[in-house]
Scaffold this motif. Sequence first.
Motif, mmCIF file in Angstrom:
data_model
loop_
_atom_site.group_PDB
_atom_site.id
_atom_site.type_symbol
_atom_site.label_atom_id
_atom_site.label_comp_id
_atom_site.label_asym_id
_atom_site.label_seq_id
_atom_site.Cartn_x
_atom_site.Cartn_y
_atom_site.Cartn_z
ATOM 1 N N GLY A 147 0.794 -1.224 0.000
ATOM 2 C CA GLY A 147 0.000 0.000 0.000
ATOM 3 C C GLY A 147 0.827 1.274 0.000
ATOM 4 N N ASN A 148 2.104 1.158 0.419
ATOM 5 C CA ASN A 148 2.983 2.332 0.412
ATOM 6 C C ASN A 148 3.249 2.849 -0.994
ATOM 7 N N ALA A 149 2.959 2.046 -2.005
ATOM 8 C CA ALA A 149 3.120 2.494 -3.386
ATOM 9 C C ALA A 149 2.202 3.667 -3.699
ATOM 10 N N GLU A 150 1.163 3.859 -2.905
ATOM 11 C CA GLU A 150 0.222 4.956 -3.111
ATOM 12 C C GLU A 150 0.439 6.105 -2.133
ATOM 13 N N TYR A 151 1.427 5.995 -1.258
ATOM 14 C CA TYR A 151 1.664 7.029 -0.249
ATOM 15 C C TYR A 151 2.361 8.245 -0.866
ATOM 16 N N ALA A 152 1.861 9.438 -0.550
ATOM 17 C CA ALA A 152 2.500 10.655 -1.037
ATOM 18 C C ALA A 152 2.260 11.841 -0.125
ATOM 19 N N GLN A 153 1.527 11.653 0.952
ATOM 20 C CA GLN A 153 1.111 12.785 1.776
ATOM 21 C C GLN A 153 1.351 12.525 3.260
ATOM 22 N N ASN A 154 2.572 12.106 3.616
ATOM 23 C CA ASN A 154 2.915 11.992 5.032
ATOM 24 C C ASN A 154 2.382 10.719 5.691
ATOM 25 N N GLN A 155 1.760 9.823 4.902
ATOM 26 C CA GLN A 155 1.194 8.617 5.502
ATOM 27 C C GLN A 155 2.259 7.740 6.143
ATOM 28 N N SER A 156 3.472 7.743 5.593
ATOM 29 C CA SER A 156 4.521 6.904 6.163
ATOM 30 C C SER A 156 4.899 7.359 7.563
ATOM 31 N N VAL A 157 4.871 8.656 7.802
ATOM 32 C CA VAL A 157 5.152 9.172 9.145
ATOM 33 C C VAL A 157 4.044 8.745 10.101
ATOM 34 N N SER A 158 2.808 8.832 9.635
ATOM 35 C CA SER A 158 1.672 8.428 10.468
ATOM 36 C C SER A 158 1.742 6.943 10.817
ATOM 37 N N ASP A 159 2.088 6.106 9.834
ATOM 38 C CA ASP A 159 2.202 4.671 10.101
ATOM 39 C C ASP A 159 3.270 4.393 11.157
ATOM 40 N N PHE A 160 4.388 5.088 11.058
ATOM 41 C CA PHE A 160 5.454 4.902 12.050
ATOM 42 C C PHE A 160 4.982 5.366 13.428
ATOM 43 N N ALA A 161 4.333 6.515 13.484
ATOM 44 C CA ALA A 161 3.850 7.051 14.764
ATOM 45 C C ALA A 161 2.841 6.115 15.417
ATOM 46 N N LYS A 162 2.089 5.391 14.596
ATOM 47 C CA LYS A 162 1.055 4.488 15.111
ATOM 48 C C LYS A 162 1.564 3.072 15.360
ATOM 49 N N GLY A 163 2.859 2.828 15.154
ATOM 50 C CA GLY A 163 3.412 1.507 15.407
ATOM 51 C C GLY A 163 3.106 0.478 14.348
#
Length: 437
Positions: free
Chosen positions: A255-271
């Motif tokens: 699903g990270n193939a569609e990430y472009a708006q800070n979602q990766s930071v949110s995923d990390f913050a949420k564990g």
Amino acid sequence: MRSIRAAATGAVILSLALTATACGGGSTSGGSNDSPKELTYWASNQGASVEIDKKVLQPELDKFEKQTGIKVKLEVVPWSDLLNRILTATTSGQGPDVLNIGNTWSASLQATGALLPWDAKNFDRIGGKDRFVESALGSTGTEGQDPAAVPLYSMAYALYYNKQMLADAGVDAPPATWDELVAAGKSVTKGGKWGIAMEGSNPSENIHHAFVFAKQHGADFFTADGKPDFTNDGAVTAVKQYVDLMAKDEIIAPGNAEYAQNQSVSDFAKGKTAMLLWQSASANLKSQGMADDSYGIAPVPVQSGTPGAGKQVNSMVAGINLAVFKNSDNIDGATDFVKFMTSDAEQKILNTAYSSIPPVKAAQEDAAFNSPANSVLKDTLAQSAVALPQVPDESQFETTVGTAVKDLFADAAGGREVTTASVKAALTKAQQQMPKK
């Protein structure tokens, strides 16, 4: 470029008019002071949201108004829109007096002729060029020309890691090499958790990582005379190694193939992910509720050994520059605003708010920037970071190659094999889209 670095794409990038006139309210040949009591300022979206940026910036703009009598009209522009907005302004003549630009765009925007050159006289008006850190000045325009902008925020990539998730997977130290990162990522990836998060649909983010991988393979995307060279063996190997974190190693969620708006930071913050490669992320993570002591910060991995010069590069010189449209109708006020924003006091306030590093020497030496996290970033900027190519075609490079990598991530997410041949074909297509000399 910073915290939410969404793709700056669109046809306007590829049709950049290098002879464009400047924008603002003044004449097309130069600035004026016809509107001495007001300024417009386009700020880049540095925090977790536009509203957070407004809360950070507005008190400082009010302070400037109280000191000078000049009211600053603020607009925080998302990264997904910023480059297109700037390029449109250079051709339409409708734009701000002062604006933030990603430092990687400096040479491209300089080539439009729209920005005020920061010659010795203009630097003297803001306290002198020698106030700024050399690495930050290296990303302000084409070598041999007066800078097109002034450094505002300095950043470097770091590896952020969830201490508990790595410990639970039996990883007792943050990865120092890519082999170690892949091994750690595979140990973590199970039960809906993933090794590392990326922003696969973000061309600018893709370029930053592909550039670093290329440097680590002794390669670059441009020749010494500034010509595109996207298909050399080192560049192809670099892009494949980056995409293979999803395609082959399977430590990035599809699903990270569609990430472009800070979602990766949110995923990390949420564990949801154990590791994150990001620029100066601490303030962003805190705003999303992640406790400071729950994660660690380490240098970005290298192929082998430890970060340093040469093939041990592990970050691009990231950051935000402050530019002035040279036909602003408040050219003196715009210069005063740059002086204010780069003053020692404001540098401490703003860079603290964004967990970035001041590019102003005196501010950088302040005790506030001597935390372990900032030490990693400062050491990286000083020892193992390199500026992206300061060439006029840099913004087109970000778009074409960044989009090619985006498409390769889409292939990986869709289960299509990513081979050396398919990577080379994608980079060949990207090079063919670059402006012909």
